[in-house]
Design a protein around this motif. Structure first.
Motif, PDB file in Angstrom:
ATOM      1  N   GLY A 288       0.776  -1.280  -0.022  1.00 24.51           N
ATOM      2  CA  GLY A 288      -0.065  -0.069  -0.011  1.00 24.51           C
ATOM      3  C   GLY A 288       0.995   1.285  -0.034  1.00 24.51           C
ATOM      4  O   GLY A 288       2.015   1.072  -0.172  1.00 24.51           O
ATOM      5  N   PRO A 289       0.503   2.370  -0.157  1.00 22.92           N
ATOM      6  CA  PRO A 289       1.053   3.637  -0.026  1.00 22.92           C
ATOM      7  C   PRO A 289       1.989   3.553   1.337  1.00 22.92           C
ATOM      8  O   PRO A 289       1.262   3.971   2.339  1.00 22.92           O
ATOM      9  CB  PRO A 289      -0.033   4.742  -0.130  1.00 22.92           C
ATOM     10  N   GLY A 290       3.043   3.527   0.920  1.00 25.88           N
ATOM     11  CA  GLY A 290       4.317   3.723   2.095  1.00 25.88           C
ATOM     12  C   GLY A 290       4.340   2.602   2.901  1.00 25.88           C
ATOM     13  O   GLY A 290       5.023   2.684   4.133  1.00 25.88           O
TER      14      GLY A 290
ATOM     15  N   LYS B 275       6.303  12.941   7.093  1.00 23.48           N
ATOM     16  CA  LYS B 275       7.781  12.889   6.109  1.00 23.48           C
ATOM     17  C   LYS B 275       8.752  11.853   6.053  1.00 23.48           C
ATOM     18  O   LYS B 275       8.675  11.100   5.666  1.00 23.48           O
ATOM     19  CB  LYS B 275       8.339  14.521   6.574  1.00 23.48           C
ATOM     20  N   TRP B 276       9.843  12.329   6.821  1.00 23.56           N
ATOM     21  CA  TRP B 276      10.980  11.458   6.547  1.00 23.56           C
ATOM     22  C   TRP B 276      11.030  10.157   7.846  1.00 23.56           C
ATOM     23  O   TRP B 276      11.483   9.091   8.019  1.00 23.56           O
ATOM     24  CB  TRP B 276      12.373  11.981   6.797  1.00 23.56           C
TER      25      TRP B 276
END
Length: 260
Positions: free
Chosen positions: A170-172, A240-241
């Motif tokens: 999935g996304p990420g 983010k990171w």
């Protein structure tokens, strides 16, 4: 605390030199390395390692003692295909186990041994990024042998196989699975495997939530003569990171003196 220094292209000859240091609660280690990317024009990477370490052991109900190890290793590695690597290495090490404050009424602990070992490893790697894989798999098998002909006071044979698989779901989101199988045998004393050949587990790269190399036989040196370990994790984005991970680490008993 880990420090790693590397200089590439020494003297303009594509030779790399490096030094590394590691400091833990009960262990200190220093290592130097020299690496040449080609041998007589062939694409064979040759590396020489010099390692020194001191580790403190604190057995229950006994005085702490130390083990000093000095090792010299030579390794060659080549790639018959882009995703396949084969390596072979020889290592000779000296171990000194001693009690810095011996009991005057008991025999002093002062043991010296020499360990020579020949290692051969095969690896197949299809991961998109070895440091942060999102897809692909990694498989390796390594066989290790120690005999008197190799300059070793200990005679043993040891195998370790590892399999890692990564899949984006999935996304990420990334699923990561790992399986490790190890078995070793002392060729002189059957099940009485020497500490230098035992398997260790526990810590951030094997069974998280336990001390580094803290699982296994509760003797002074720990470890075991077999290893069966499963890992499953789900990596997910936070902001983010920043990323998080949910994981299950499962060590499993194999034979007597195994890790758990």
């Amino acid at each position: 605390l880990v420090v790693d220094l590397l200089r590439r292209n020494l003297f303009g000859r594509a030779v790399s030199t490096g030094a590394a240091g590691q400091l833990e609660n009960n262990r200190r280690l220093a290592r130097g390395v020299v690496t040449m990317p080609r041998l007589f024009g062939l694409p064979v990477t040759t590396s020489l390692f010099l390692t020194g370490s001191r580790e403190k052991f604190t057995p229950v109900g006994a005085n702490p003692f130390f083990e000093d190890v000095t090792a010299l290793s030579a390794e060659q590695r080549f790639r018959p295909a882009r995703q396949i690597a084969i390596s072979y290495a020889y290592s000779l090490s000296r171990s000194h186990v001693f009690d810095p404050q011996p009991n005057p009424f008991l025999p002093a602990l002062d043991l010296n041994s020499r360990i020579g070992r020949l290692t051969n490893t095969y690896a197949w790697d299809t991961r998109d990024d070895p440091a942060n894989a999102t897809r692909g798999w990694f498989q390796s098998s390594g066989l290790e042998l120690g005999t008197a002909a190799l300059g070793s006071d200990l005679r043993f044979i040891r195998y370790l196989g590892q399999q890692y698989y990564f899949k984006s779901v999935g996304p990420g989101l990334v699923l990561g699975s790992a399986f490790r199988l190890g078995a070793a045998r002392d060729l002189d004393f059957d099940d009485l495997l020497q500490p230098a050949a035992r398997f260790l587990a526990g810590g951030s790269t094997s069974v998280r939530g336990f001390a580094e190399d803290g699982l296994g036989d509760r003797s002074a040196f720990g470890g075991g003569n077999s290893l069966l370990l499963f890992n499953q994790e789900l990596r997910f984005p936070i902001f983010k990171w920043a990323r998080g991970v949910t994981f299950i680490d499962e060590p499993t008993d194999v034979i007597p003196m195994a890790l758990l």
